[in-house]
Design a protein around this motif. Sequence first.
Motif: not given
Length: 874
Positions: A252-253, A300-303, A635-644, A676-680
Amino acid sequence: MTQYTPMIQQYLRIKAEHQDAFLFFRLGDFYEMFFEDAIQASKELEITLTSRDGGNERIPMCGVPYHSADNYITQLVNRGFKIAICEQTEDPKQAKGVVRREVVQLITPGTVMNDGLIKEKENNYIVSISRFDDLTYGLAANDLTTGETMATLLSGTCEDVISEAASLSPKEIVVSSSMPEGERKLIKERLAITLSFEEQSHLPDAFTHLAKHIDQVKLLDVFGRLLHYLVRTQKRSLDHLQPLKHYQVNEFMKIDMNSKRNLELVETIREKRRKGSLVWFLDHTVTAMGGRLLKQWVERPLLSKTTINHRLSIVETLIKQFFEREALRDQLKQVYDLERLAGRVAFGNVNARDLVQLRKSLGKIPEIKQLVSELEDECAQKLAASIKPCNELNGLLQEALEENPPVSVKEGNMIKDGFHKELDKYRDASKNGKSWIASLQQKERQETGIKSLKIGYNRVFGYYIEVTKANLHLLAEGRYERKQTLTNAERFITPELKEKEALILEAEDKMMELEYELFSNLREQVKTFIPELQELAKTLSEIDVLQGFASVSEENRFCRPEFSDNREIRINEGRHPVVEKMLDDREYVANDVMMDEDREILLITGPNMSGKSTYMRQLALIAIMGQIGCFVPATSAVLPIFDQVFTRIGAADDLAAGQSTFMVEMLEANYAITKATQDSLILLDEIGRGTSTYDGMALAQSIIEYIHNEVRAKTLFSTHYHELTVLEKELSRVKNVHVKAVEEKGRVVFLHKVHDGSADKSYGIHVAQLANLPDRLIERAAAILKELERPVHPNGQTVQAEQVNESEAAAQLAAAEEDNEAQLSFFGGSKKKSLESFSKEEKAVLQLLRKSDILEMTPMEAMNILYDMKRKLK
């Protein structure tokens, strides 16, 4: 002990085994407390402190009525206390000496089952923590009201364990007394929670089936500790405990406890209220169990992108199929809390009305299954297939229970006619007997001519014929036997009435006894269906949360987010969902967020109250909402999957731990940049403001540089240090953005719109004006600011900015440099000092000063040169 009476000796022996709890000692219709318990309870509950003879002395005593004890227990448990319930376990009539008493239950904050002590849409977790020699920690959790159990292993520090425990919002922590005292103290202080002890940690034999799929010794150890504590305190059936779920924290995030608080995910920062939090905003669930699952998902958001998109797919379908969704909501509204009903069945405190609620709920399942199967989505079809209607249990309850049974299980009228032949027989005898009584009364009136004659009943004397004294002469002699004399009447019995009384009372006694026995058997039968009910509850909870996501998304014009694999953020017209909701009719100003490999750090400037913190928080909330499977406010959203997600927003101190606001700020910043990591995602607001300007600015710049060069996490960094905006030229992935404000007629107007580039000023005095500080104070502040902003001649004289052009300023500065060679009070104090007498270090500083083109410097460059000069002089 011998100095006390036998009863007080008994009390002290039992109290010695429960020293950390209030001992509610049953005496007749009261629970009594003695000694220190009485003194403390009288203060906590605001009840009268009395005393009684204890033998050689009078001892403090207070008590609460047995019938209203729940209210007092609720008060104590809500304040973190434990209560040991000590009941009489022997019939006083058969007792020799003091009646035998035993503690039948220990009520603690983490083990309550009473509806008045638990929140409908929140779990009531109790957590156990074990510390192992290799600095690994085990954490197990249980919600006794639902039977849910889970466990995980963590490597790291005690702080990491505390953060994970905090994500469950537990009411009680169970540890071993061998855990280091410093760690126990830290857990208790940081979580502000009841700490309990349990030394046994092997898995009890009766519960091995709950962990037969677990082969990790450390998990079994921490789970065993929790189970031993539950068995020792509850002293009753725990058949509803679900199999242990082994979860990994990296599934989980991660959102640490400070970030959860700063983002107001489950409660507001100031008032600690649910209203105003993200959970409050998103909660369009219609069942209690759905509300609890929503809170779990938010924390607990998902990864897993696959699982996230499965949820989003169902939400999208539910938005499109409006009529099916509304019909589904209507059916779910009629489903009671199956999880907690199952828990009460196992605990043995379920009544007939509870089982009627269960029956009504099961009656809605076929329609719910049909509605979900009609959703045109593959994931929804799988959900529909997993719904098991529990037809056998529903049929049993339909056959056995009356529609409107009483609350008490010992008053009868719970079981339907036709369910049990012998019960029907007793009911018929009772019913016919009472009809016979009514007929006898009419017959006696006719034969005696006494119209006021009546036949009655009470528990002491049974059935009787009552005649007023004025009519006694009308009774036939020898037929009536006197039973009771009243002031104005006499009561009689006849052989005929006496015979019928025995039949009626025997039928009623046996009827009550048999009906309670039948209900107890029914309750035991329902126990066997607990696993099925729990599985059904899980599925219904998920359906409820997803339909709630669809409702809130449609109502607020949310969009389905897409997830990028290249760490890209493209949010068009994003909004903070809670702030927008609280604005009522005022329009919320939406903002874009654009971040990619060239824009990894956004340096945000702008005045106070302009919306910098809101802009930062809304990005985090959009990310969290997307990763729990909800549509997002844009109105629109593109996101990465954040780990933290890490946030350092708002000023706070920890006085109890001896930590200032600045220390807390530094600790939270350190936690973010080291974990933190680069995905945070990192949100840092006004770092460095708690110390001197130069210290704060230096720290802020260093933190930005460290994140840029070492961490590479997506970062929003807001600041009032405008000098930091030069970092855009020095660090390739830092970009300046600012929140726009304009000045009209001496007052500032916040536009709340974020643009590229840096802000031109801070508008601090204007904000103070909005806060209605006195006019004279505002005018004085403006005058001081004007003085501070004037250019300063190097010889210490203030230059009137409006009278000095650029060439004149250059001439003045050149003259000042020449003056410095002959007389430099800047370095030599008030004394004159020749150039030859300067040390080597001082000469180097002077040479640096000569070479410096002050007019071409940025404020940050000037500060760096000044710092370098000061370092050389040391």
